[in-house]
Design a protein around this motif. Structure first.
Motif, short mmCIF file in Angstrom:
data_model
loop_
_atom_site.label_atom_id
_atom_site.label_comp_id
_atom_site.label_asym_id
_atom_site.label_seq_id
_atom_site.Cartn_x
_atom_site.Cartn_y
_atom_site.Cartn_z
N TYR A 1 -12.51 -5.56 -0.44
CA TYR A 1 -11.21 -5.83 0.15
C TYR A 1 -10.47 -6.69 -0.85
O TYR A 1 -11.04 -7.62 -1.42
N GLU A 2 -9.19 -6.37 -1.02
CA GLU A 2 -8.45 -7.06 -2.06
C GLU A 2 -8.57 -8.58 -1.98
O GLU A 2 -8.68 -9.25 -2.99
N TYR B 1 -3.70 6.46 -1.30
CA TYR B 1 -3.05 5.85 -0.15
C TYR B 1 -3.75 4.61 0.38
O TYR B 1 -3.28 4.00 1.32
N THR B 2 -4.95 4.34 -0.09
CA THR B 2 -5.63 3.17 0.46
C THR B 2 -6.07 2.27 -0.67
O THR B 2 -6.11 2.67 -1.82
N SER B 3 -6.42 1.07 -0.31
CA SER B 3 -6.93 0.17 -1.33
C SER B 3 -8.44 0.37 -1.44
O SER B 3 -9.20 -0.56 -1.62
N GLU C 1 -0.44 1.38 1.75
CA GLU C 1 -1.35 1.84 0.70
C GLU C 1 -2.24 0.71 0.19
O GLU C 1 -3.16 0.93 -0.58
N LYS C 2 -1.89 -0.49 0.58
CA LYS C 2 -2.66 -1.65 0.12
C LYS C 2 -2.94 -2.55 1.32
O LYS C 2 -2.27 -2.47 2.34
N GLY C 3 -3.89 -3.43 1.15
CA GLY C 3 -4.19 -4.38 2.22
C GLY C 3 -4.95 -3.72 3.36
O GLY C 3 -5.20 -2.52 3.35
N SER D 1 -3.91 -0.48 5.08
CA SER D 1 -4.12 0.83 4.47
C SER D 1 -5.30 1.55 5.13
O SER D 1 -5.37 2.77 5.10
#
Ligand SMILES: Nc1ncnc2c1ncn2[C@@H]1O[C@H](COP(=O)(O)OP(=O)(O)O)[C@@H](O)[C@H]1O
Ligand SMILES: Nc1ncnc2c1ncn2[C@@H]1O[C@H](COP(=O)(O)OP(=O)(O)O)[C@@H](O)[C@H]1O
Ligand SMILES: [Mg+2]
Ligand SMILES: [Mg+2]
Ligand SMILES: [Mg+2]
Ligand SMILES: [Mg+2]
Lengths: 333, 213, 333, 213
Positions: free
Chosen positions: C107-108, C144-146, D178-180, D183
């Motif tokens: 996770y970022e 589309y996703t991280s 798209e992030k976090g 997403s």
């Protein structure tokens, strides 16, 4: 209320199969019975130690099957004592020639069914002893009640008696060990929510958003008292005080403590409770030899906890620290 | 009284009626058990009597007393909990009263007394402890007196016994439990009706209904 | 919603103290940090294996501290990544001279904070490697996703990498072991209810009485799909199918399975799920070498479960079966 | 621009105002984060900025750039999560733009650009990914043009930047993340407002309010 089950009437049967599927080399199910035994039961020349009761308290009892703890665990329907004939099958399957100790949580249903089983086993020539755990200090032991309930302290009985049996003690001695734990242990529980049984599908009792129940058992019975919500520290103080009042321990006494989760409480919260409990033990001049925290004796998805204190001497310490190899409890040599 | 065939038929019909009734009352019994117990009395009783009715459904040439006994043993191995040994064990043991003369007005009184004794013995509950004993005691006392002293016909005696049981059930409401899970609640058990007394009443009502058929 | 806590802002701090109080000879808290390390950290001459992330997943991570698994575990606020400086303190405290492997759940937030920590540790001369676990097959790994989330499969990484480090492997090799697990593991989860965070005090998402969420993570994020309630068997089939589609295993492949409880689910239900899971494995021609059932990576009090499958070879089997001695997992020699 | 003392005062006042505002908005931000995240953004932000405001409250003779830097480092060590390194790390790094000439109209543009670059760099989120970048990008672009091309006074430029940020926040609603954490929801993230973009707007609104004081 939603549950991860199929049909409510199949839940115990399917759970038992799922347990064996998780531990095929440790557990065995008796044909056509709702009884699990350790895979190598009966252990020749060792006293068998068995327990049982209604289901819904997992990992109790089957989670404690294995070396150093239980030989057999009978699983009744949810919160319903197993029947006498089931218990008898278990006893016979766990007799390695030295007899069998039945550890019973005090409740008339369990006691009556275990009595029946013992009579049946006796006819088959199996030596059977019974001990009745009654650690719940919430219930007054008076003319007005059917005695104190057996709750989380039972696990300490399993551990100590199981270890004694593993050491090769005879039936009488194993039973005496169990009694020694029973004489020295007290528990008190509380709930934030009621459990939901698969059969009923709704909370057994209703509790407002600002209420908690004190003095609950492990079957969703309402407790002895309902109060406003309290902080974790206050809850801990209340439960601990009740337990210690009952035990009347000497200054400097060595004890084992247990914070037991009721099934739906995050482990996080149990540790918050344990933090305060250990402070209180310190304040009381008690010497904590070991501190257990976890879900040992649950009540389905109930949120809440119980606190158990057990005074220990050299013998009990040795037995509690002895090796155990079970799905839910492992103690290394 | 009636011949063995009729007696067997009566036992089977009674078991069937009781099973049906307890199935209908399952939720209500469970609700009663929720308030002061662990919410399983309805399931326990309906599971048990369904199994018992099935068990006696096709045992064609068994003695009537053996059929009754089988109801008891089936309950013992299917119900569990407190009610399993109480109902099952007591029926099993009391079934001996039918062994010699089958089911007659006299032996039915013996059965009732033996059953009550066994329940009290096993459960160690005196009257007023808020258990099934509170429904059972007045019912058995009334039945005995109606038959032995008032010479009433069994059907009428049974009707009076049902009324007595009903009053026993009512009586459990305002008192404190001394036995069973409800006893753990202490004073909080006051104001609730005992599930086991209630199921005892339902069973008796179905015995009456079967007798009336 | 009621919880056994004091002030929400103190819950992590108090939990950590409660953990140390339960395991004073196994765990040590770094002064002024929300970081626990094994009592004897740093272990001289051994690669350190550390992890960390937001709290609320107990027993993850601190429950896996000890011989054969983790050396350090950082606990952020509930569901909030620990800060870079905390992570750095942990890394430095766990460096026994052979460097430190950071096991990060993708996770970022976690990745960014671990990156910062690695930079800081690097300046202090500590060799640091990072592996990122991303086992959650519910999330498409697309533009589309991280990326896919790291969830319950992380525990298998802890176990294998921890065992490898205990055997004396060097940092690079320990990292490769971790990557091997990551390459071979997939997980999918579902929820019957949302969790309730101490801070918010209400469910993070609302779910009707006849709805469940599929593809949930472990932070109370809503899942990828909402459906009508299903039976335990149907849920098991759905999750397993998704995991197996992702893994594409060969017939006869040996695997470890894990049924992981989300915190609020009774163990009884997890075993019901395991029963069907093992049937499915059999149907699929997979060879289950070990089956885990329990609460490994929770989401506070969420009710639900995840299913993990990990393909294993001789090396991974040896590592997963190697001794471990931690509060939440013990494997005997 | 103003002397070092006034600049210090401005940084402290801004930090205080932002902290107060985020405390007020804590629940709302958490609600936004509940819908598509993990329900902690409000707690994260208000905890972090309260600590930052406290940290800079009494550092009397620090350089203004150091005070800004301290806001950043405090956020790094108090917030955690994704927003900690994004807000904290970027403020810390961008604070260097004030090092030589203090806080002026020109350096504030440099700061804004450096901050945006750092956020994008760290989070690897392009515009339209439904993150704080979507509020930040139009705000920074507008601010830079207003000052450098339109020669507007900083206050007015900041006002325009806030309007731009607001449109950026609105823009996050109808798009897919798209992030976090959002997403992970895939298409289900559409229709929800991004928490980080929202907190970015609040912070800018408080910078404007502080400047207006
Ligand atoms: N010691 C006892 N003597 C007589 N009846 C009892 C006793 N204990 C319980 N009962 C009866 O059993 C009923 C509860 O039965 P049930 O719910 O099936 O079993 P359990 O209490 O094991 O869940 C009570 O309502 C009461 O009437
Ligand atoms: N990769 C990213 N780039 C830019 N912003 C991001 C990124 N990931 C998350 N964010 C922002 O962070 C916000 C969430 O912050 P917060 O809830 O505090 O952290 P967490 O997601 O770790 O719980 C999101 O609303 C989004 O604006
Ligand atoms: Mg029961
Ligand atoms: Mg009951
Ligand atoms: Mg978070
Ligand atoms: Mg968040």
């Amino acid at each position: 209320m939603k549950k991860l089950i199929n049909e409510p009437e199949d839940v115990v049967d399917e759970m038992l199969d799922g347990m064996v599927a998780a531990h095929p080399d440790r557990l065995r199910r008796l044909d056509g019975q709702e009884v699990l035994v350790r895979a190598d039961a009966p252990v020749d020349g060792k006293v068998g130690v068995v327990s049982g009761g209604g289901s819904g308290h997992e990992p109790t009892h089957a989670g404690y099957l294995g070396e150093g703890m239980l030989d057999g665990a009978a699983a009744g329907e949810v919160f319903t004592s197993p029947t006498g004939d089931q218990l008898n099958e278990m006893i016979e399957a766990c007799d390695g020639g030295e007899g069998v100790l039945c550890v019973v949580k005090n409740y008339e249903g369990d006691v009556m069914n275990f009595d029946t089983a013992a009579e049946m086993a006796d006819i088959e020539g199996v030596d059977v002893e019974q001990v009745v755990v009654n650690d719940d200090v919430a219930v007054e032991d008076s003319l007005y009640t059917s005695g104190r309930r057996g709750v989380a302290g039972t696990i300490l009985v399993h551990k100590a008696a199981g270890a004694k049996a593993a050491q090769g003690a005879d039936l009488q001695t194993v039973a005496e060990t169990a009694e020694k734990v029973i004489d020295n242990v007290g528990t008190m529980g509380m709930a934030l929510t009621s459990c939901v049984t698969p059969e009923k599908g709704e909370p057994t009792f209703d509790l407002g958003d600002d209420e908690i129940e004190l003095g609950i058992g492990i079957h969703g019975e309402p407790g002895t008292e309902r109060t406003e919500t309290m902080s974790a520290d206050e809850v801990t103080e209340h439960l601990t005080e009740r337990v210690l009042d009952d035990l009347e321990l000497d200054d400097g006494q060595e004890v084992v403590t247990m914070v037991n989760g009721m099934g739906g409480t995050p482990l996080m919260e149990l540790f918050v409770v344990n933090r305060r409990l250990q402070e209180l033990m310190d304040d009381e001049g008690l010497d904590v030899w070991d501190a257990w925290v976890g879900d040992y004796m649950t009540s389905l998805d109930m949120e809440g906890c119980s606190i158990t204190v057990c005074a220990v001497d050299e013998e009990l310490k040795e037995l509690l620290a002895a090796p155990a190899d079970t799905p839910a409890m492992t103690v290394q040599e | 009284m009636a011949d063995a065939d009729t007696q067997r038929e009566a036992v089977r019909a009674a078991a069937e009626n009781v099973a049906d009734r307890l199935e209908d009352e399952k939720e209500y019994l469970t609700d009663l058990d929720s308030a002061i117990g662990d919410a399983d009395h309805g399931a326990n009783m309906s599971r048990g009597f369904r199994a018992a009715a099935d068990a006696v459904a096709d045992a064609d040439d068994a003695e009537p007393s053996d059929l009754v006994k089988q109801v008891g043993t089936t309950l013992i191995s299917e119900v569990g909990g407190a009610s399993g040994p109480l109902y099952g064990g007591s029926i099993m043991s009391a079934s001996q009263t039918f062994a010699e003369d089958g089911i007659t007005a006299e032996t039915s009184v013996d059965f009732a007394e033996a059953y009550l004794d066994k329940v009290k013995d096993r459960g160690d509950a005196r009257i007023g402890a808020k258990t099934m004993v509170d429904a059972l005691t007045p019912a058995v006392h009334t039945y005995k007196k109606s038959i032995e002293q008032d010479d009433l016909p069994p059907l009428e005696a049974l009707g009076k016994a049902v009324d007595a049981a009903e009053r026993g059930v009512e009586f459990t409401v305002p008192i404190r439990a001394e036995k069973g899970r409800a006893s753990y609640l202490g004073w909080r058990s006051v104001g609730h009706q005992d599930p086991g007394a209630t199921s005892t009443l339902y069973i008796m009502e179905e015995l009456l209904a079967t007798a009336e058929e």
